[in-house]
Design a protein around this motif. Structure first.
Motif, PDB file in Angstrom:
ATOM      1  N   ASP A   1      44.272  20.052  -2.594  1.00  0.00           N
ATOM      2  CA  ASP A   1      42.887  20.028  -2.502  1.00  0.00           C
ATOM      3  C   ASP A   1      42.361  18.948  -3.827  1.00  0.00           C
ATOM      4  N   HIS A   2      42.811  19.387  -4.974  1.00  0.00           N
ATOM      5  CA  HIS A   2      42.429  18.650  -5.994  1.00  0.00           C
ATOM      6  C   HIS A   2      42.428  16.994  -6.034  1.00  0.00           C
ATOM      7  N   VAL A   3      43.560  16.720  -5.716  1.00  0.00           N
ATOM      8  CA  VAL A   3      43.474  14.998  -5.765  1.00  0.00           C
ATOM      9  C   VAL A   3      44.420  14.968  -4.306  1.00  0.00           C
TER      10      VAL A   3
ATOM     11  N   GLY B   1      40.774  21.094   2.588  1.00  0.00           N
ATOM     12  CA  GLY B   1      39.516  20.948   1.958  1.00  0.00           C
ATOM     13  C   GLY B   1      39.441  21.664   0.663  1.00  0.00           C
ATOM     14  N   VAL B   2      38.459  21.777  -0.047  1.00  0.00           N
ATOM     15  CA  VAL B   2      38.224  22.496  -1.346  1.00  0.00           C
ATOM     16  C   VAL B   2      38.661  24.138  -1.365  1.00  0.00           C
ATOM     17  N   CYS B   3      39.564  24.377  -2.015  1.00  0.00           N
ATOM     18  CA  CYS B   3      40.254  25.708  -1.881  1.00  0.00           C
ATOM     19  C   CYS B   3      39.130  26.951  -1.553  1.00  0.00           C
ATOM     20  N   HIS B   4      38.194  26.831  -2.561  1.00  0.00           N
ATOM     21  CA  HIS B   4      37.141  28.050  -2.562  1.00  0.00           C
ATOM     22  C   HIS B   4      35.999  27.870  -1.421  1.00  0.00           C
ATOM     23  N   ALA B   5      36.381  26.832  -0.459  1.00  0.00           N
ATOM     24  CA  ALA B   5      35.437  26.670   0.608  1.00  0.00           C
ATOM     25  C   ALA B   5      36.295  26.782   1.871  1.00  0.00           C
TER      26      ALA B   5
ATOM     27  N   GLY C   1      45.494  30.453  -8.931  1.00  0.00           N
ATOM     28  CA  GLY C   1      45.755  29.786 -10.198  1.00  0.00           C
ATOM     29  C   GLY C   1      44.412  28.792 -10.574  1.00  0.00           C
ATOM     30  N   ASP C   2      43.177  29.351 -10.292  1.00  0.00           N
ATOM     31  CA  ASP C   2      42.043  28.465 -10.499  1.00  0.00           C
ATOM     32  C   ASP C   2      40.810  29.323 -10.855  1.00  0.00           C
ATOM     33  N   SER C   3      40.183  29.050 -11.749  1.00  0.00           N
ATOM     34  CA  SER C   3      39.119  29.858 -12.338  1.00  0.00           C
ATOM     35  C   SER C   3      37.943  30.328 -11.456  1.00  0.00           C
ATOM     36  N   HIS C   4      37.657  29.264 -10.390  1.00  0.00           N
ATOM     37  CA  HIS C   4      36.795  29.548  -9.634  1.00  0.00           C
ATOM     38  C   HIS C   4      36.897  30.344  -8.561  1.00  0.00           C
ATOM     39  N   THR C   5      37.866  31.024  -8.672  1.00  0.00           N
ATOM     40  CA  THR C   5      38.393  32.241  -7.640  1.00  0.00           C
ATOM     41  C   THR C   5      37.425  33.250  -7.527  1.00  0.00           C
TER      42      THR C   5
ATOM     43  N   GLY D   1      28.739  17.840  -4.018  1.00  0.00           N
ATOM     44  CA  GLY D   1      29.994  18.583  -3.366  1.00  0.00           C
ATOM     45  C   GLY D   1      30.601  19.590  -4.149  1.00  0.00           C
ATOM     46  N   SER D   2      31.730  19.807  -4.180  1.00  0.00           N
ATOM     47  CA  SER D   2      32.558  20.817  -4.769  1.00  0.00           C
ATOM     48  C   SER D   2      32.694  22.306  -4.259  1.00  0.00           C
ATOM     49  N   CYS D   3      33.444  23.188  -4.851  1.00  0.00           N
ATOM     50  CA  CYS D   3      33.236  24.541  -4.312  1.00  0.00           C
ATOM     51  C   CYS D   3      31.996  25.380  -4.444  1.00  0.00           C
ATOM     52  N   THR D   4      31.159  24.702  -5.600  1.00  0.00           N
ATOM     53  CA  THR D   4      29.801  25.246  -5.776  1.00  0.00           C
ATOM     54  C   THR D   4      28.785  24.774  -4.582  1.00  0.00           C
TER      55      THR D   4
ATOM     56  N   THR E   1      37.618  17.051  -1.133  1.00  0.00           N
ATOM     57  CA  THR E   1      38.578  17.111  -2.047  1.00  0.00           C
ATOM     58  C   THR E   1      37.757  17.315  -3.352  1.00  0.00           C
ATOM     59  N   CYS E   2      38.622  17.894  -4.226  1.00  0.00           N
ATOM     60  CA  CYS E   2      37.848  18.276  -5.612  1.00  0.00           C
ATOM     61  C   CYS E   2      37.359  17.019  -6.229  1.00  0.00           C
ATOM     62  N   GLY E   3      38.363  16.162  -6.416  1.00  0.00           N
ATOM     63  CA  GLY E   3      38.117  14.727  -7.019  1.00  0.00           C
ATOM     64  C   GLY E   3      37.350  14.486  -8.227  1.00  0.00           C
ATOM     65  N   ALA E   4      36.120  14.080  -8.039  1.00  0.00           N
ATOM     66  CA  ALA E   4      35.084  13.885  -9.263  1.00  0.00           C
ATOM     67  C   ALA E   4      34.958  15.001  -9.994  1.00  0.00           C
ATOM     68  N   CYS E   5      34.937  16.152  -9.270  1.00  0.00           N
ATOM     69  CA  CYS E   5      34.399  17.389 -10.070  1.00  0.00           C
ATOM     70  C   CYS E   5      35.227  17.672 -11.333  1.00  0.00           C
ATOM     71  N   LEU E   6      36.405  17.332 -11.048  1.00  0.00           N
ATOM     72  CA  LEU E   6      37.264  17.671 -12.546  1.00  0.00           C
ATOM     73  C   LEU E   6      37.734  16.147 -13.070  1.00  0.00           C
ATOM     74  N   GLY E   7      37.221  15.120 -12.719  1.00  0.00           N
ATOM     75  CA  GLY E   7      37.316  13.907 -13.090  1.00  0.00           C
ATOM     76  C   GLY E   7      38.915  13.333 -13.098  1.00  0.00           C
TER      77      GLY E   7
ATOM     78  N   THR F   1      28.217  20.190  -9.299  1.00  0.00           N
ATOM     79  CA  THR F   1      29.247  20.932  -9.454  1.00  0.00           C
ATOM     80  C   THR F   1      28.962  22.431 -10.437  1.00  0.00           C
ATOM     81  N   ASN F   2      30.221  22.658 -11.243  1.00  0.00           N
ATOM     82  CA  ASN F   2      29.994  23.873 -12.137  1.00  0.00           C
ATOM     83  C   ASN F   2      30.308  23.828 -13.538  1.00  0.00           C
ATOM     84  N   ARG F   3      30.476  22.727 -13.831  1.00  0.00           N
ATOM     85  CA  ARG F   3      31.118  22.598 -15.401  1.00  0.00           C
ATOM     86  C   ARG F   3      30.668  21.314 -15.954  1.00  0.00           C
TER      87      ARG F   3
ATOM     88  N   GLY G   1      33.923  15.449 -21.288  1.00  0.00           N
ATOM     89  CA  GLY G   1      35.059  14.873 -20.510  1.00  0.00           C
ATOM     90  C   GLY G   1      35.290  15.473 -19.068  1.00  0.00           C
ATOM     91  N   ARG G   2      34.758  16.481 -18.804  1.00  0.00           N
ATOM     92  CA  ARG G   2      34.939  17.044 -17.560  1.00  0.00           C
ATOM     93  C   ARG G   2      34.804  16.160 -16.339  1.00  0.00           C
ATOM     94  N   MET G   3      34.173  15.132 -16.260  1.00  0.00           N
ATOM     95  CA  MET G   3      34.287  14.114 -15.115  1.00  0.00           C
ATOM     96  C   MET G   3      34.558  12.797 -15.659  1.00  0.00           C
TER      97      MET G   3
END
Ligand code: SF4
Lengths: 176, 427
Positions: B63-65, B99-103, B120-124, B306-309, B367-373, B389-391, B395-397
């Motif tokens: 999902d991330h890339v 799709g994005v894991c938490h969705a 292995g993802d903080s937004h679990t 977008g994003s899991c948020t 996809t997570c894509g831009a959320c984590l840059g 998003t949530n963060r 440098g995040r994006m």
């Protein structure tokens, strides 16, 4: 590999240093720990800090403030310290996942009280700080020039067992 | 003495207590994505332990890339894909289905009240919306989870957060959680579970509850948890109707996980949310939160929805309602990323995708894509993004970029004007 605790320290005088600062997400595409080596603390926002400095290269211990390692769960954050031979971090507090990741890798995330951390930063003004760790006795001794500070630290028996076992995989494998 | 939800879940899942204060739990769901799992896979192979404890309890997604953007991300995807095939992991989602894991995992009905969930993802912590104990972990915890089905935690001290009152029109779950994080601080809930209660949560949909729990980690929380109720049962019903004779029976069963009235909390916090308006972050920490009005007029270069948020159908509906028949500012790049293929399809059927495209948005695949840059909308040095998003870390994006976190409604209004805008002020 056996971890070495203690040695020359680098002081990062800031709270809430997050995992994106420790290792930016763009390097999460690496699938080996070693590949992360050059990127340590690349995006850290801290006046006068240079991630390419000799001081960081020769450091074996990080001394820092509150809520270190907040943010993402990426174990790349402890790993980037590990591959740069920094196996000990001393802070006032940690984000939970980062702290657990340190112990899970058999590394030491030591917590000291605010006054003790303050004393270490004061010590650092006297010159380069070298830290000695006595894990069985749970003691930290930091020295700069002819000045010394020594503190006891608390560590949960579980976290201590992880460090002694070499990490959580080793511990869990022997037990479950 | 009564028990909190997390205490009940810990008790029911206790495998071992190797030392006082350390609980090793049996895990119901070990979730995997392609960024943090490949190193665990490689390590298991190196140790000669390339096995999984229970293939039905492991779910995985790329999902991330995705689709992969270069050789390195292609290798990560391949390592996860090959591993999933090798171990016959049925619930593995790749291109066309991902799709994005938490969705996507909740959408498939994998998360139930009373479950223990690690990834292995903080937004679990998002999955706590179902009354589960769900915690983000590192790769080593994930690796042991995959191999042994266990994970170690400290005793689950809990902060009870009562969200009182009623959210005003135009104020959403995202505003509520930003406000709470602003009050708690980025480490206000470290080593704590945040249990959400109160009338504001009770009337929230599951989508909104997931937005709420998603950001528990931004206050340092181990997990966010909502109380399972009729809303939870309604959401899960398509997946559980063979397990229970009726919705009432399901509710009765799931109610065992609700906190006892006399549970012992570390802290109890009451917030009256009736008076809050839309919220937005400034600076590089998610607890730097102000009312949108305080930042109104701040120029942005990009708007990301977008994003899991906030990449769920409800979020897209809210944004589309504001964008309908209008054009985004010429100075703004609008990007919308529906969080799962199902959400994308439903948004298409409802005409939302048309609205976004006519307004001038680029619609990406889930996809997570831009959320984590990492892809699909990385910022250049000095650029500003209004983001759902949530963060907002530096440098995040993208290195040198600034991220302002906000609700989909505020993001849509901001896209129209090119500056941070409270949707209520649009004519
Ligand atoms: S959408 Fe963002 S926060 Fe959510 S899982 Fe993906 S990268 Fe993490």
């Amino acid at each position: 590999m056996k971890k070495i605790f203690g040695g020359p320290a680098i002081c990062l005088d800031r709270s809430d240093i997050n995992t994106d600062e420790i290792i930016p997400a763009k390097y999460l595409t690496e699938v080996t720990k070693e590949a992360l080596t050059p990127y340590i603390l690349e995006d850290l926002i801290l006046d006068g800090f240079d991630p390419k400095s000799e001081k960081l290269k020769s450091a074996r211990v990080v001394i820092t403030r509150d809520n270190f390692g907040c943010g993402s769960s990426r174990e790349h954050a402890p790993w980037v310290f590990e591959v740069n031979n920094i196996h000990t971090i001393i802070a006032e507090s940690y984000a939970r996942i980062f702290r657990q990741n340190m112990f899970n890798c058999g590394m030491l995330a030591i917590e000291l009280k605010k006054e003790q951390i303050d004393a270490l930063f004061t010590l650092a003004k006297k010159g380069a700080v070298t830290v000695e760790i006595d894990l069985p006795a749970q003691k930290v001794v930091a020295a700069a020039g002819d000045k010394k500070e020594s503190f006891s630290f608390a560590i949960s028996p579980f976290d201590k067992a992880l460090v002694e076992a070499g990490g959580w995989v080793e511990f869990a494998d022997a037990r479950y | 003495m009564g028990q909190t939800t997390a205490e009940k879940i810990f008790k029911a899942h206790l495998r071992d207590e190797p030392f006082p204060g350390t609980r090793v739990l049996d895990i119901d769901r070990v979730l995997c994505h392609e960024i943090t799992t490949p190193v665990a896979i490689a390590d298991l192979q190196w140790r000669g332990k390339d096995r999984v404890f229970d293939k039905t309890k492991i779910k995985a997604v790329i999902d991330h890339v995705t689709p992969s953007k270069d050789s390195k991300t292609a290798l990560q995807a391949k390592m996860l894909r090959d591993w999933a095939r090798r171990h016959d992991i049925n619930d593995f989602f790749d291109i066309g289905h991902n799709g994005v894991c938490h969705a996507i995992f909740p959408e498939k009905g994998y998360i139930r009240p009373g479950f223990t969930v690690i990834m292995g993802d903080s937004h679990t912590c998002t999955h706590g919306a179902f009354g589960a104990f769900a915690a983000g972990v590192g790769t080593t915890d994930l690796e042991v989870g995959m191999l042994k089905g266990v994970c170690a935690f400290r005793e689950p001290k809990t902060i009870r957060v009562n969200l009182n009152g009623k959210l005003a029109k135009g104020v959403y779950a995202k505003d509520a959680i930003l406000y709470v994080i602003g009050q708690l601080g980025v480490n206000g809930a470290t080593d704590r579970v945040i249990e959400f209660h109160g009338p504001v949560v009770e009337v929230m949909t599951m989508d909104a509850r997931m937005t709420l729990c998603n950001m528990a980690i931004e206050a340092g929380g181990t997990s966010g948890i909502c109380q399972p109720d009729a809303v939870t049962v309604d959401y899960l019903w398509p997946f559980i109707q063979d397990e229970f004779a009726s919705k009432e029976a399901a509710l009765a069963d799931y109610s065992q996980w609700r906190a006892d009235a006399d549970a012992d909390y570390d802290r109890v916090l009451d917030f009256d949310l009736s008076a809050i308006g839309p919220q937005v972050t400034f600076d590089y920490k998610p607890d730097c939160v102000k009312p949108v009005s305080a930042l109104a007029g701040t120029r942005v270069d990009q708007v990301y929805i977008g994003s899991c948020t906030n990449g769920r159908l409800e979020d897209l509906r809210v944004a589309a309602e504001i964008l309908k028949g209008k054009q985004i500012a010429a100075t703004v790049r609008g990007i919308v990323s529906p969080a799962t293929p199902k959400i994308f399809q439903e948004a298409m059927q409802e005409g939302l995708i048309d609205i976004f495209m006519q307004a001038g948005f680029c619609v990406t695949n889930p996809t997570c894509g831009a959320c984590l840059g990492m892809s699909n909308g990385v910022l250049a040095e000095g650029e500003v993004c209004a983001s759902t998003t949530n963060r907002n870390f530096s440098g995040r994006m993208g290195k040198g970029g600034m991220v302002h976190l906000m609700s989909p409604a505020t993001a849509a209004a901001t896209a129209l004007t090119g500056v941070i805008t409270d949707a209520a002020t649009l004519s």
